[in-house]
Structures are given as C-alpha cells and as structure tokens.
Design a protein around this motif. Structure first.
Motif, PDB file in Angstrom:
ATOM      1  N   PRO A 201      -7.518   2.769   2.112  1.00  0.00           N
ATOM      2  CA  PRO A 201      -6.964   2.079   0.936  1.00  0.00           C
ATOM      3  C   PRO A 201      -7.070   2.906  -0.343  1.00  0.00           C
ATOM      4  O   PRO A 201      -7.710   3.957  -0.387  1.00  0.00           O
ATOM      5  CB  PRO A 201      -7.836   0.830   0.850  1.00  0.00           C
ATOM      6  N   GLY A 202      -6.453   2.375  -1.395  1.00  0.00           N
ATOM      7  CA  GLY A 202      -6.486   3.031  -2.694  1.00  0.00           C
ATOM      8  C   GLY A 202      -7.748   2.745  -3.485  1.00  0.00           C
ATOM      9  O   GLY A 202      -8.029   3.430  -4.473  1.00  0.00           O
ATOM     10  N   HIS A 203      -8.509   1.713  -3.082  1.00  0.00           N
ATOM     11  CA  HIS A 203      -9.769   1.372  -3.752  1.00  0.00           C
ATOM     12  C   HIS A 203     -10.797   0.977  -2.699  1.00  0.00           C
ATOM     13  O   HIS A 203     -10.457   0.457  -1.627  1.00  0.00           O
ATOM     14  CB  HIS A 203      -9.587   0.181  -4.700  1.00  0.00           C
ATOM     15  N   TRP A 204     -12.051   1.155  -3.041  1.00  0.00           N
ATOM     16  CA  TRP A 204     -13.136   0.694  -2.168  1.00  0.00           C
ATOM     17  C   TRP A 204     -13.559  -0.689  -2.629  1.00  0.00           C
ATOM     18  O   TRP A 204     -14.485  -0.856  -3.413  1.00  0.00           O
ATOM     19  CB  TRP A 204     -14.307   1.661  -2.228  1.00  0.00           C
ATOM     20  N   TYR A 205     -12.867  -1.692  -2.102  1.00  0.00           N
ATOM     21  CA  TYR A 205     -13.130  -3.088  -2.445  1.00  0.00           C
ATOM     22  C   TYR A 205     -13.740  -3.855  -1.273  1.00  0.00           C
ATOM     23  O   TYR A 205     -13.775  -5.085  -1.297  1.00  0.00           O
ATOM     24  CB  TYR A 205     -11.834  -3.792  -2.841  1.00  0.00           C
ATOM     25  N   SER A 206     -14.193  -3.162  -0.266  1.00  0.00           N
ATOM     26  CA  SER A 206     -14.690  -3.799   0.948  1.00  0.00           C
ATOM     27  C   SER A 206     -16.003  -3.150   1.358  1.00  0.00           C
ATOM     28  O   SER A 206     -16.454  -2.179   0.741  1.00  0.00           O
ATOM     29  CB  SER A 206     -13.654  -3.646   2.068  1.00  0.00           C
ATOM     30  N   GLN A 207     -16.618  -3.694   2.393  1.00  0.00           N
ATOM     31  CA  GLN A 207     -17.889  -3.124   2.844  1.00  0.00           C
ATOM     32  C   GLN A 207     -17.681  -1.715   3.382  1.00  0.00           C
ATOM     33  O   GLN A 207     -18.464  -0.802   3.081  1.00  0.00           O
ATOM     34  CB  GLN A 207     -18.520  -4.021   3.915  1.00  0.00           C
ATOM     35  N   GLU A 208     -16.638  -1.539   4.189  1.00  0.00           N
ATOM     36  CA  GLU A 208     -16.348  -0.236   4.774  1.00  0.00           C
ATOM     37  C   GLU A 208     -15.189   0.416   4.015  1.00  0.00           C
ATOM     38  O   GLU A 208     -14.279  -0.271   3.552  1.00  0.00           O
ATOM     39  CB  GLU A 208     -15.989  -0.382   6.256  1.00  0.00           C
ATOM     40  N   PRO A 209     -15.173   1.731   3.908  1.00  0.00           N
ATOM     41  CA  PRO A 209     -14.107   2.407   3.161  1.00  0.00           C
ATOM     42  C   PRO A 209     -12.793   2.542   3.913  1.00  0.00           C
ATOM     43  O   PRO A 209     -11.778   2.927   3.332  1.00  0.00           O
ATOM     44  CB  PRO A 209     -14.715   3.786   2.881  1.00  0.00           C
ATOM     45  N   SER A 210     -12.793   2.220   5.201  1.00  0.00           N
ATOM     46  CA  SER A 210     -11.583   2.277   6.008  1.00  0.00           C
ATOM     47  C   SER A 210     -11.790   1.410   7.240  1.00  0.00           C
ATOM     48  O   SER A 210     -12.921   1.028   7.559  1.00  0.00           O
ATOM     49  CB  SER A 210     -11.256   3.719   6.421  1.00  0.00           C
ATOM     50  N   ALA A 211     -10.684   1.098   7.916  1.00  0.00           N
ATOM     51  CA  ALA A 211     -10.783   0.283   9.131  1.00  0.00           C
ATOM     52  C   ALA A 211      -9.494   0.417   9.923  1.00  0.00           C
ATOM     53  O   ALA A 211      -8.424   0.675   9.346  1.00  0.00           O
ATOM     54  CB  ALA A 211     -11.038  -1.193   8.794  1.00  0.00           C
ATOM     55  N   ALA A 212      -9.587   0.238  11.233  1.00  0.00           N
ATOM     56  CA  ALA A 212      -8.389   0.257  12.071  1.00  0.00           C
ATOM     57  C   ALA A 212      -7.457  -0.872  11.655  1.00  0.00           C
ATOM     58  O   ALA A 212      -7.896  -1.955  11.247  1.00  0.00           O
ATOM     59  CB  ALA A 212      -8.773   0.104  13.540  1.00  0.00           C
ATOM     60  N   LEU A 213      -6.154  -0.616  11.748  1.00  0.00           N
ATOM     61  CA  LEU A 213      -5.172  -1.632  11.373  1.00  0.00           C
ATOM     62  C   LEU A 213      -5.377  -2.912  12.175  1.00  0.00           C
ATOM     63  O   LEU A 213      -5.207  -4.016  11.634  1.00  0.00           O
ATOM     64  CB  LEU A 213      -3.759  -1.090  11.582  1.00  0.00           C
ATOM     65  N   SER A 214      -5.749  -2.812  13.441  1.00  0.00           N
ATOM     66  CA  SER A 214      -5.980  -4.014  14.247  1.00  0.00           C
ATOM     67  C   SER A 214      -7.105  -4.853  13.653  1.00  0.00           C
ATOM     68  O   SER A 214      -7.034  -6.091  13.653  1.00  0.00           O
ATOM     69  CB  SER A 214      -6.312  -3.626  15.692  1.00  0.00           C
ATOM     70  N   THR A 215      -8.136  -4.213  13.136  1.00  0.00           N
ATOM     71  CA  THR A 215      -9.232  -4.931  12.488  1.00  0.00           C
ATOM     72  C   THR A 215      -8.757  -5.587  11.203  1.00  0.00           C
ATOM     73  O   THR A 215      -9.104  -6.737  10.905  1.00  0.00           O
ATOM     74  CB  THR A 215     -10.396  -3.971  12.194  1.00  0.00           C
ATOM     75  N   VAL A 216      -7.968  -4.857  10.423  1.00  0.00           N
ATOM     76  CA  VAL A 216      -7.434  -5.405   9.174  1.00  0.00           C
ATOM     77  C   VAL A 216      -6.537  -6.602   9.474  1.00  0.00           C
ATOM     78  O   VAL A 216      -6.592  -7.627   8.772  1.00  0.00           O
ATOM     79  CB  VAL A 216      -6.681  -4.319   8.389  1.00  0.00           C
ATOM     80  N   MET A 223      -3.144 -10.909   5.738  1.00  0.00           N
ATOM     81  CA  MET A 223      -2.342 -10.635   6.920  1.00  0.00           C
ATOM     82  C   MET A 223      -2.088 -11.881   7.765  1.00  0.00           C
ATOM     83  O   MET A 223      -1.340 -11.836   8.737  1.00  0.00           O
ATOM     84  CB  MET A 223      -3.025  -9.572   7.786  1.00  0.00           C
ATOM     85  N   ARG A 224      -2.691 -12.990   7.372  1.00  0.00           N
ATOM     86  CA  ARG A 224      -2.557 -14.198   8.191  1.00  0.00           C
ATOM     87  C   ARG A 224      -1.189 -14.868   8.087  1.00  0.00           C
ATOM     88  O   ARG A 224      -0.654 -15.331   9.094  1.00  0.00           O
ATOM     89  CB  ARG A 224      -3.656 -15.200   7.821  1.00  0.00           C
ATOM     90  N   PRO A 225      -0.587 -14.985   6.908  1.00  0.00           N
ATOM     91  CA  PRO A 225       0.723 -15.655   6.834  1.00  0.00           C
ATOM     92  C   PRO A 225       1.774 -14.929   7.659  1.00  0.00           C
ATOM     93  O   PRO A 225       1.935 -13.714   7.562  1.00  0.00           O
ATOM     94  CB  PRO A 225       1.058 -15.608   5.337  1.00  0.00           C
ATOM     95  N   GLN A 226       2.496 -15.697   8.454  1.00  0.00           N
ATOM     96  CA  GLN A 226       3.554 -15.138   9.289  1.00  0.00           C
ATOM     97  C   GLN A 226       4.939 -15.414   8.719  1.00  0.00           C
ATOM     98  O   GLN A 226       5.917 -14.804   9.161  1.00  0.00           O
ATOM     99  CB  GLN A 226       3.463 -15.733  10.705  1.00  0.00           C
ATOM    100  N   THR A 227       5.022 -16.340   7.778  1.00  0.00           N
ATOM    101  CA  THR A 227       6.297 -16.683   7.163  1.00  0.00           C
ATOM    102  C   THR A 227       6.141 -16.664   5.648  1.00  0.00           C
ATOM    103  O   THR A 227       5.019 -16.750   5.118  1.00  0.00           O
ATOM    104  CB  THR A 227       6.775 -18.071   7.595  1.00  0.00           C
ATOM    105  N   LEU A 228       7.263 -16.565   4.961  1.00  0.00           N
ATOM    106  CA  LEU A 228       7.225 -16.570   3.506  1.00  0.00           C
ATOM    107  C   LEU A 228       6.687 -17.892   2.982  1.00  0.00           C
ATOM    108  O   LEU A 228       5.963 -17.922   1.967  1.00  0.00           O
ATOM    109  CB  LEU A 228       8.626 -16.301   2.957  1.00  0.00           C
ATOM    110  N   GLU A 229       6.971 -18.980   3.659  1.00  0.00           N
ATOM    111  CA  GLU A 229       6.442 -20.280   3.247  1.00  0.00           C
ATOM    112  C   GLU A 229       4.921 -20.294   3.323  1.00  0.00           C
ATOM    113  O   GLU A 229       4.242 -20.782   2.413  1.00  0.00           O
ATOM    114  CB  GLU A 229       7.028 -21.393   4.122  1.00  0.00           C
TER     115      GLU A 229
END
Length: 237
Positions: A201-216, A223-229
């Motif tokens: 990421p562009g900032h360190w706003y989390s516990q870890e400085p990076s993570a696999a996309l599957s984890t994110v 990442m939870r919303p699947q629809t615009l609604e």
C-alpha cells in the motif's frame, strides 16, 4: 528469470528516508524502489519529502535511477502544494537527476498543478501500459476513485496499490477529484486480479506493511460489498 536479479525495496517515510521530518513521520507513506540488478536500472514510486534520499539509497545499492512512477497527485506522494502545506518531492528529485515521470493521463493536470511542473514534463499513460525497468515490465492499472487518475502497479506478483487499496481500508474519496462509485469499481477490479499478488500500500495503516491479495479480500472491510448498493450502505454519502 532469477529472483536474485530483481531489486525491490519498500521504504517508510520518516524512518527509511526523510528521517526527522515530522510530517513524513506522521503520514507513514511508503515509497518503493524497483530495479534490475543486472542492468543497474531502477525506478522510484511516489517520491515525496526528501526525494533525494531515495536516489541516494538506490545509488548506495549500486543502481541508477531511470524513472519515476506516481500513483496519484497528492503532495505526500509526489510533493508540491495542496491544502495549505508544501512538501518536497518530484521537483527536488528532477533537480538532482533528469528522468521521465510516469503518471496516468487523467492525472496530468492535477499533478502539474500540485507540483508546479508543466504537464509536458510528465509522461501520460493509459490503463494497461507498461514501463520497462531492465528486463522487468511494470503494468500500469488505472484505478480511479481516490483521484481521477489514481493508478496501481503490477509486476512480479506484487501490486503497488498507492491510496486505492490499503491492507486495511482504502483511500478517501472526499478530496477534490474523488469519486466513491469509481472507488467501488476499482476495488472490485483489484479483487479480481489473478495470481494472488502481494499488496503493497501507499501508507502503513495496518499491523503488517503488506499482505497477499487473498488475505486482503478476506479481511479488509472495503472488499466485502459485491454491489454498488451494498457499497453505498457501507460508505453512505
């Protein structure tokens, strides 16, 4: 290609460069160096604050800077003036070495306005363009939402996500040029990337400085919303 040939560093502002700068320390920006040890070429992503420090780090590791990639125009990523404060960045770097600065075409007027550098001095790109560093290709992904021309960089199963996607959360959309609906679409696009790249990421706003996309995808609430609604329910207004 040998992994030993790839040069990659994630550098935290206020700790690894711009040491002692209170704004750099508070903002916790990441800059990135990507290079080819065999050819000696290297690019820097989002050089703000003491950008000359980043050039020195690369040169100290035996590489020469051949380009700059910018995720977006905010001063904490490229330097410049915005919202009443001024930061060093790309302008300082270009005074030290003359290299192309790669930005998304839709970001050109914004980054020019913030940095005070003419649009003609930047290299504009479209979604899917590639920037070559030695033997490595970096793919440029247009991911608007945080700003009109925000872009991420995909290479060697790594995703440099800027302020589009953090390990936890995502960039704000209430600054000039931000668009919440566009952010949703960009996040869905990134969620669908193949190969499970590691998100940087562009900032360190989390516990870890990076993570696999599957984890994110599994743990980051944006990442939870699947629809615009569903997105509007999570991010009203």
């Amino acid at each position: 290609m040998s992994s030993e040939r790839l040069y990659f560093r994630q550098l935290l502002s206020g700790r690894d460069y711009a040491v002692g700068d209170p704004i750099a320390t508070q903002m916790r920006n990441f800059a990135y160096l990507i290079g080819d040890r065999e050819t000696g070429d290297c690019v820097v992503i989002d050089p703000a604050y003491a950008a000359g420090d980043l050039v020195d780090i690369a040169e100290g590791d035996g590489l020469r800077l051949s380009g700059v990639l910018a995720t977006h125009h905010h001063p904490d990523h490229v330097g410049g003036t915005m919202l009443g404060f001024t930061l060093r960045g790309v302008r300082e770097l270009l005074e030290k070495t003359s290299v192309p600065v790669h930005v998304n075409a839709k970001e050109l007027p914004w980054v020019a306005n913030v940095t005070g550098i003419a649009e003609s001095e930047f290299t504009g790109h479209e979604h899917g363009d590639k920037v070559t560093v030695g033997a490595f290709d970096i793919e440029l992904l247009h991911t608007p939402g945080h700003t009109p021309g925000s872009q991420c960089f995909l290479f060697d199963n790594r995703l440099i996500a800027g302020d589009t996607l953090f390990v936890d959360g995502c960039g704000r959309t209430d600054f000039p040029g931000g668009d919440s609906d566009e952010m949703f679409r960009s996040l869905r696009y990134l969620a669908g990337l193949a190969g499970d790249p590691v998100v940087y990421p562009g900032h360190w706003y989390s516990q870890e400085p990076s993570a696999a996309l599957s984890t994110v995808r599994d743990k980051n609430y944006v990442m939870r919303p699947q629809t615009l609604e569903q997105w509007h329910m999570l991010m009203p207004g």
